[in-house]
Design an enzyme around this catalytic site. Structure first.
Site, PDB file in Angstrom:
ATOM      1  N   GLU A   1       0.670  -1.323  -0.151  1.00  0.00           N
ATOM      2  CA  GLU A   1      -0.207  -0.116   0.038  1.00  0.00           C
ATOM      3  C   GLU A   1       0.877   1.319   0.050  1.00  0.00           C
ATOM      4  O   GLU A   1       0.340   2.358   0.344  1.00  0.00           O
ATOM      5  CB  GLU A   1      -0.986   0.041   1.028  1.00  0.00           C
ATOM      6  CG  GLU A   1      -2.037  -1.090   1.183  1.00  0.00           C
ATOM      7  CD  GLU A   1      -2.963  -1.015   2.170  1.00  0.00           C
ATOM      8  OE1 GLU A   1      -2.710  -0.568   3.181  1.00  0.00           O
ATOM      9  OE2 GLU A   1      -3.951  -1.759   2.144  1.00  0.00           O
TER      10      GLU A   1
ATOM     11  N   LYS B   1     -15.414  -1.217   2.723  1.00  0.00           N
ATOM     12  CA  LYS B   1     -14.531  -1.308   1.471  1.00  0.00           C
ATOM     13  C   LYS B   1     -15.715  -2.358   0.528  1.00  0.00           C
ATOM     14  O   LYS B   1     -16.217  -3.395   0.755  1.00  0.00           O
ATOM     15  CB  LYS B   1     -13.543  -2.583   1.549  1.00  0.00           C
ATOM     16  CG  LYS B   1     -12.278  -1.990   2.282  1.00  0.00           C
ATOM     17  CD  LYS B   1     -11.476  -3.462   3.054  1.00  0.00           C
ATOM     18  CE  LYS B   1     -10.298  -3.026   3.522  1.00  0.00           C
ATOM     19  NZ  LYS B   1      -9.753  -4.017   4.142  1.00  0.00           N
TER      20      LYS B   1
HETATM   21  P1  PGA Z   1      -6.191  -5.511   2.139  1.00  0.00           P
HETATM   22  O1  PGA Z   1      -5.785  -4.638   3.505  1.00  0.00           O
HETATM   23  O2  PGA Z   1      -6.722  -4.690   1.256  1.00  0.00           O
HETATM   24  O3  PGA Z   1      -5.042  -6.232   1.757  1.00  0.00           O
HETATM   25  O4  PGA Z   1      -7.465  -6.490   2.693  1.00  0.00           O
HETATM   26  C1  PGA Z   1      -6.218  -3.667   3.772  1.00  0.00           C
HETATM   27  C2  PGA Z   1      -6.813  -3.900   5.320  1.00  0.00           C
HETATM   28  O5  PGA Z   1      -6.668  -4.745   5.974  1.00  0.00           O
HETATM   29  O6  PGA Z   1      -7.300  -2.723   5.617  1.00  0.00           O
HETATM   30 ZN    ZN Z   2      -7.835  -4.118   7.970  1.00  0.00          ZN
END
Ligand code: PGA
Ligand code: ZN
Length: 398
Positions: free
Chosen positions: A194, A325
């Site tokens: 990220e 998300k």
């Molecule tokens: P991921 O990580 O997109 O790999 O799930 C992001 C998070 O856990 O916040």
């Molecule tokens: Zn997370």
């Protein structure tokens, strides 16, 4: 507007994997969208993509495109027609056949194709006056990098100004690099999925580095810059204990049971004045969340909730923030429902990127249009900057 044509294509994501972009042509305009997918995927998420990615591309291009032609969409609620249609092709609980990412990308592209206005205006009920504040990932660990067991070390500046907060995050990010050069012999400037720095420090030394950088920048800006963590507890939980591999300097390997984990996180919050802790426990331990929620710190559920309205209803009073998300649930209608439930219950909804992103900036619009106070993104990297730069543009209009 009326849908004229729908197309899906394979594109690349930021992790060296696949993504699907959906393009919708209407009698108003043509628009496209895609959405990120995760690496540390929660137990309760729907599938991002079907195993054979071509199967869904063919289904969209050969079947959906014909059958959605002339469908009339005027407002957000009309997406129900799209979801009913698409879900008719996949009755599995976890969207095995369609994939949550495909339905969300389709819905975003349809909404954008409704009007020549920007997406956030299509979503907003009234004139928007507030921008979200960026929660920035500045150092990575866990499944996103090597080094610390905690998955993310995050920064949140205590200001209401988006541009100032985003600039502060960048300055802290740069200051962390300076600190790592001094304190981590193995540091060679690498970054994780990220965009956050990679390091070989243990959990608490890494926290110390980020805190020091945040305090330094905070003093320069005369603004409190607080630190947060995504523990991603589900990734550490082996069914009985939380298994740490890089706990502290003299004691790298350590296993904590549920009570010990609660105590450890509570102590870490207090001694570091943390503002935010995400998924400190595994995906089913609602009781520990409830206990920790007494702290003066955002206690946030990501994998715990998986953007699922049913799971959020189970977590009321047990968390004070929730990660949103869109691909975790594979339905924009349910994403909106989660945000509404959160707001009605004084839980802060935080729109979030995923580790495997594309250059699509729709989540910036979701955060603004649905008035989410915080957006979680990376601080650097083209796919992360795409969101931040769009927010800078939007903030000029607001
Ligand atoms: P991921 O990580 O997109 O790999 O799930 C992001 C998070 O856990 O916040
Ligand atoms: Zn997370």
């Amino acid at each position: 507007m009326k849908i004229k044509e729908v197309r899906a294509r394979r594109i690349f994501n930021s992790n060296g994997g696949d993504a699907i972009e959906v393009e919708v042509e209407s009698d108003v305009r043509t628009a496209k969208a895609s959405i990120g997918a995760g690496t540390s995927v929660g137990k309760y998420e729907v599938n991002a993509y079907p195993e054979n990615i071509n199967s869904i591309i063919n289904l969209v291009n050969n079947v959906f495109s014909k059958e959605l032609r002339n469908l009339q969409i005027e407002k957000f609620g009309d997406l129900k027609k799209v979801e009913d249609y698409v879900n008719g092709h996949d009755t599995s609980e976890n969207m095995n056949k369609i994939g949550g990412n495909v339905l969300v990308a389709l819905e975003l592209a349809i909404l954008k194709a409704c009007s020549n206005e920007p997406l956030y205006k299509i979503l907003a009920k009234k004139k928007i006056k507030k921008m979200p504040i960026p929660l920035g990932n500045c150092l990575g660990g866990g499944k996103h990098s090597g080094g610390p067991d905690f998955q993310e070390y995050l920064i949140l500046a205590e200001t209401k100004k988006f541009d100032v907060a985003a600039e502060i995050n960048r300055e802290v990010f740069n200051a962390v690099k300076g600190e790592l050069k001094k304190r981590d012999r193995n540091f060679i400037g690498g970054r994780g999925m990220e965009g956050g720095w990679n390091c070989s420090l243990n959990n608490l030394d890494a926290l110390n580095v980020v805190r020091k950088a945040a305090d330094k920048v905070g003093r320069e800006y005369k603004i409190d810059v607080r630190v947060g963590l995504d523990v991603a507890g589900g990734s550490l939980w082996n069914g009985r204990k939380y298994e740490y591999k890089n706990f502290s300097r003299g004691n790298p390997k350590k296993n904590l049971n549920s009570e010990e984990q609660l105590e450890f996180i509570r102590k870490t919050i207090r001694s570091n004045n943390l503002i935010y802790v995400e998924d400190p426990f595994h995906d089913n331990d609602f009781d520990s969340f409830k206990e920790l929620n007494k702290e003066a710190c955002y206690i946030c559920g990501d994998d715990l909730i998986a953007t699922n309205p049913i799971r959020l209803n189970e977590a009321l009073k047990k968390i004070s923030a929730v990660i949103v998300k869109p691909n975790q649930i594979g339905s924009l209608l349910k994403v909106k429902e989660v945000i509404n439930i959160a707001k009605d219950n004084k839980i802060v909804p935080i729109i979030s990127h995923r580790s495997g992103e594309t250059e699509d900036n729709s989540i910036a619009h979701l955060a603004v249009g649905w008035e989410c106070p915080i957006i979680k993104t990376g601080i650097v990297g083209g796919e992360r900057i795409a969101k931040l730069n769009e927010l800078l543009r939007i903030s000029e209009e607001i």
